[in-house]
Design an enzyme around this catalytic site. Sequence first.
Site, PDB file in Angstrom:
ATOM      1  N   ARG A  35       0.815  -1.202   0.000  1.00 31.70           N
ATOM      2  CA  ARG A  35       0.000   0.000   0.000  1.00 31.70           C
ATOM      3  C   ARG A  35       0.868   1.281   0.000  1.00 31.70           C
ATOM      4  NH1 ARG A  35      -5.598   0.430   2.462  1.00 31.70           N
ATOM      5  NH2 ARG A  35      -5.068  -1.003   4.097  1.00 31.70           N
ATOM      6  N   LYS A  64       4.363 -17.835   7.398  1.00 31.87           N
ATOM      7  CA  LYS A  64       3.691 -18.141   8.646  1.00 31.87           C
ATOM      8  C   LYS A  64       3.267 -16.850   9.343  1.00 31.87           C
ATOM      9  CE  LYS A  64       6.016 -18.748  12.538  1.00 31.87           C
ATOM     10  NZ  LYS A  64       6.595 -17.565  13.180  1.00 31.87           N
ATOM     11  N   ASP A 121       8.131 -22.810   6.302  1.00 32.93           N
ATOM     12  CA  ASP A 121       8.637 -22.856   7.672  1.00 32.93           C
ATOM     13  C   ASP A 121      10.135 -22.700   7.500  1.00 32.93           C
ATOM     14  OD1 ASP A 121       9.896 -23.683  10.031  1.00 32.93           O
ATOM     15  OD2 ASP A 121       8.126 -24.804  10.620  1.00 32.93           O
ATOM     16  N   HIS A 122      10.665 -21.542   7.827  1.00 28.24           N
ATOM     17  CA  HIS A 122      12.055 -21.285   7.417  1.00 28.24           C
ATOM     18  C   HIS A 122      13.049 -22.233   8.085  1.00 28.24           C
ATOM     19  CE1 HIS A 122      12.378 -18.805  11.077  1.00 28.24           C
ATOM     20  NE2 HIS A 122      13.693 -18.875  10.930  1.00 28.24           N
ATOM     21  N   LYS A 134      16.959 -24.380   6.714  1.00 28.02           N
ATOM     22  CA  LYS A 134      18.294 -24.307   7.324  1.00 28.02           C
ATOM     23  C   LYS A 134      19.099 -25.536   6.929  1.00 28.02           C
ATOM     24  CE  LYS A 134      16.782 -21.612  11.340  1.00 28.02           C
ATOM     25  NZ  LYS A 134      17.505 -20.355  11.362  1.00 28.02           N
ATOM     26  N   GLU A 194      16.258 -18.169  22.342  1.00 29.70           N
ATOM     27  CA  GLU A 194      16.554 -16.869  21.727  1.00 29.70           C
ATOM     28  C   GLU A 194      16.912 -15.860  22.810  1.00 29.70           C
ATOM     29  OE1 GLU A 194      14.201 -15.778  18.084  1.00 29.70           O
ATOM     30  OE2 GLU A 194      12.645 -16.595  19.381  1.00 29.70           O
ATOM     31  N   ASP A 203       3.955 -19.345  18.019  1.00 25.47           N
ATOM     32  CA  ASP A 203       5.014 -18.715  17.219  1.00 25.47           C
ATOM     33  C   ASP A 203       6.142 -19.694  16.882  1.00 25.47           C
ATOM     34  OD1 ASP A 203       6.252 -16.402  16.019  1.00 25.47           O
ATOM     35  OD2 ASP A 203       7.656 -16.388  17.707  1.00 25.47           O
ATOM     36  N   HIS A 225       8.218 -24.600  14.002  1.00 32.63           N
ATOM     37  CA  HIS A 225       9.627 -24.981  14.019  1.00 32.63           C
ATOM     38  C   HIS A 225       9.918 -26.197  14.915  1.00 32.63           C
ATOM     39  CE1 HIS A 225       9.688 -21.203  12.062  1.00 32.63           C
ATOM     40  NE2 HIS A 225       9.877 -20.436  13.108  1.00 32.63           N
ATOM     41  N   LYS A 239      11.981 -16.696  24.649  1.00 31.77           N
ATOM     42  CA  LYS A 239      12.657 -15.432  24.321  1.00 31.77           C
ATOM     43  C   LYS A 239      13.365 -14.922  25.563  1.00 31.77           C
ATOM     44  CE  LYS A 239      10.082 -14.017  20.324  1.00 31.77           C
ATOM     45  NZ  LYS A 239      11.008 -14.332  19.245  1.00 31.77           N
ATOM     46  N   LYS A 290      21.507 -17.503  22.344  1.00 27.08           N
ATOM     47  CA  LYS A 290      20.750 -17.905  21.147  1.00 27.08           C
ATOM     48  C   LYS A 290      21.312 -19.237  20.688  1.00 27.08           C
ATOM     49  CE  LYS A 290      19.366 -16.694  16.460  1.00 27.08           C
ATOM     50  NZ  LYS A 290      17.966 -17.047  16.500  1.00 27.08           N
TER      51      LYS A 290
HETATM   52  C1  BG6 Z   1      10.183 -16.873  13.645  1.00 27.79           C
HETATM   53  C2  BG6 Z   1       9.459 -16.382  14.857  1.00 27.79           C
HETATM   54  O1  BG6 Z   1       9.414 -17.804  12.955  1.00 27.79           O
HETATM   55  O2  BG6 Z   1      11.414 -17.486  14.025  1.00 27.79           O
HETATM   56  C3  BG6 Z   1      10.322 -15.407  15.640  1.00 27.79           C
HETATM   57  O3  BG6 Z   1       8.261 -15.739  14.466  1.00 27.79           O
HETATM   58  C4  BG6 Z   1      11.660 -16.012  15.939  1.00 27.79           C
HETATM   59  O4  BG6 Z   1       9.671 -15.018  16.849  1.00 27.79           O
HETATM   60  C5  BG6 Z   1      12.298 -16.588  14.688  1.00 27.79           C
HETATM   61  O5  BG6 Z   1      12.484 -14.990  16.499  1.00 27.79           O
HETATM   62  C6  BG6 Z   1      13.563 -17.369  15.018  1.00 27.79           C
HETATM   63  O6  BG6 Z   1      14.196 -17.746  13.835  1.00 27.79           O
HETATM   64  P1  BG6 Z   1      15.764 -18.025  13.802  1.00 27.79           P
HETATM   65  O7  BG6 Z   1      16.019 -18.448  12.403  1.00 27.79           O
HETATM   66  O8  BG6 Z   1      16.440 -16.753  14.189  1.00 27.79           O
HETATM   67  O9  BG6 Z   1      16.010 -19.110  14.818  1.00 27.79           O
END
Ligand code: BG6
Length: 495
Positions: free
Chosen positions: A43, A145, A174-175, A179, A213, A232, A237, A327, A332
């Site tokens: 937008r 997602k 789902d990223h 990986k 994290e 989340d 994941h 979190k 991490k």
């Molecule tokens: C995302 C979540 O899918 O994955 C986030 O919405 C999270 O809250 C993130 O921080 C973590 O991804 P990665 O690749 O940094 O472990």
Amino acid sequence: METVIVIFGGSGDLTTRKLIPALYNNFKKKRLPGSVRIIGISRTPMSDDVFRGKMNEAVRAIAPAEYDAAAWGEFAGSLSYREGDLEQASTYADLARGIGPAAVDCLYYLATAPRFYPIIIARLAEANLMKEAPGGAYRRIIFEKPFGRDLATARALNEDIHRLLNEDQVFRIDHYLGKETVQNLLMLRFGNAIFEPLWNRNQVDHVQITVAETVGVERRAGYYDTAGVLRDMFQNHLLQLLTLVAMEPPAVVDANSLRNEKVKVLTALREIPPEYSHRYTVRGQYAGYVSEEGVNPRSVTETYAALEVYIDNWRWQGIPFYLRSGKKLGEKCSEIIVQFRRPPTQIFDVQAGVTELFTNHLSICIQPDEGLHLRFIAKVPDQGMHTRPADMEFHYRDSFGNDAIPEAYERLLLDALQGDASLFTRGDEIELAWRFIDGVRGGWESGDGAPLETYGQGTWGPAGGDALLAHEGRWWKHDCSPHPAAPGKGGETHR
Ligand code: BG6
């Protein structure tokens, strides 16, 4: 044939931080189709040049050392931007004109708020931008997602999608599956013969999956405070990691065979009824969460959860899988630990009380310091039969170099362009995952479930997280170091 990639949510964070950098890297590696156009739609009013400038800034900021001005110049020529209201038919008519009458392959990326998904696909269909001719140009859609917020909403979205698209046109992202280390899990298990005979209830004591994290809710309170860590991180994941650790070998590696095996794991995942919520689930919120900008001051949203889950099948019956994520934790790190059973008897000298020395475990370090560690017992030289744990370690950076690991989105975008959905979640898989998560939430919302515990920022979560494992004399382990391994490292970090 030309390929057009349309990103809905083109001015958003995901486009800037992940999608364009991933497409640029693929372009540099000469992996994008020969003739490609990338169109961002949002937008926000913006000219093509401003869009390119914004994307250029992001790409340079992410990896300044790898920035190649000549390659960017060429890539930027394929970028353009259109301003448009995603709910208006005119936006799509305008897009159709922009794409032109010639047959082109189209990949649509929905990087908008999920509430727009049904309207975007409906409008694309109305504008005749969704129809595939047999053997002709393809039409594929990637859904970011969150895919729904519970079973009912995910099911409704799947129904909307299936009215207009075949499942093979749909790519639910789902990223974590993009990986390298997560993909390597399949290679580790099914490309090597030595692990599989150990990978079952006879040899494994339990499995731990941690995704920790250090960041807090950041600028996403609007979304996060209505989601919580269970939606989340767990629904997608953590449950995806669980399926990859626990699944049976597929007969062949293609999207359907792989996803069929993952679905079997989710089908066998034992639900946690509300009356067991106290025993098998833990939820926590970091101290100070309710004072974060955009968070409801009375929020009871969980920022940490730990679950003890069971998979009721022949391979895993009775073996606990402990999952945790949160979190504002101490470090991490994402890692999977497969803890093997103790030897049946101890014939060597053990330091008093340290029976743990006599167990083996395999740590799969997903990030950072991607690699594998196998813990075993070694004899300390020249000290009688004294023993000490030691690790055999594999680090990606040592074997493949520091820059070997690409961003997850690079691989996933390429797979979608090639029509390979193996690393994307199928509709039934998502629904099964939600069914399980809804059960856990149901326990918490029943008023009689696990209480919301507060934990300090920078710690490893609430006391209940440790107590979950302590029931059976176990504890969380943490092997994957955020730093290169120190020479001679071999001690055990409890946590
Ligand atoms: C995302 C979540 O899918 O994955 C986030 O919405 C999270 O809250 C993130 O921080 C973590 O991804 P990665 O690749 O940094 O472990």
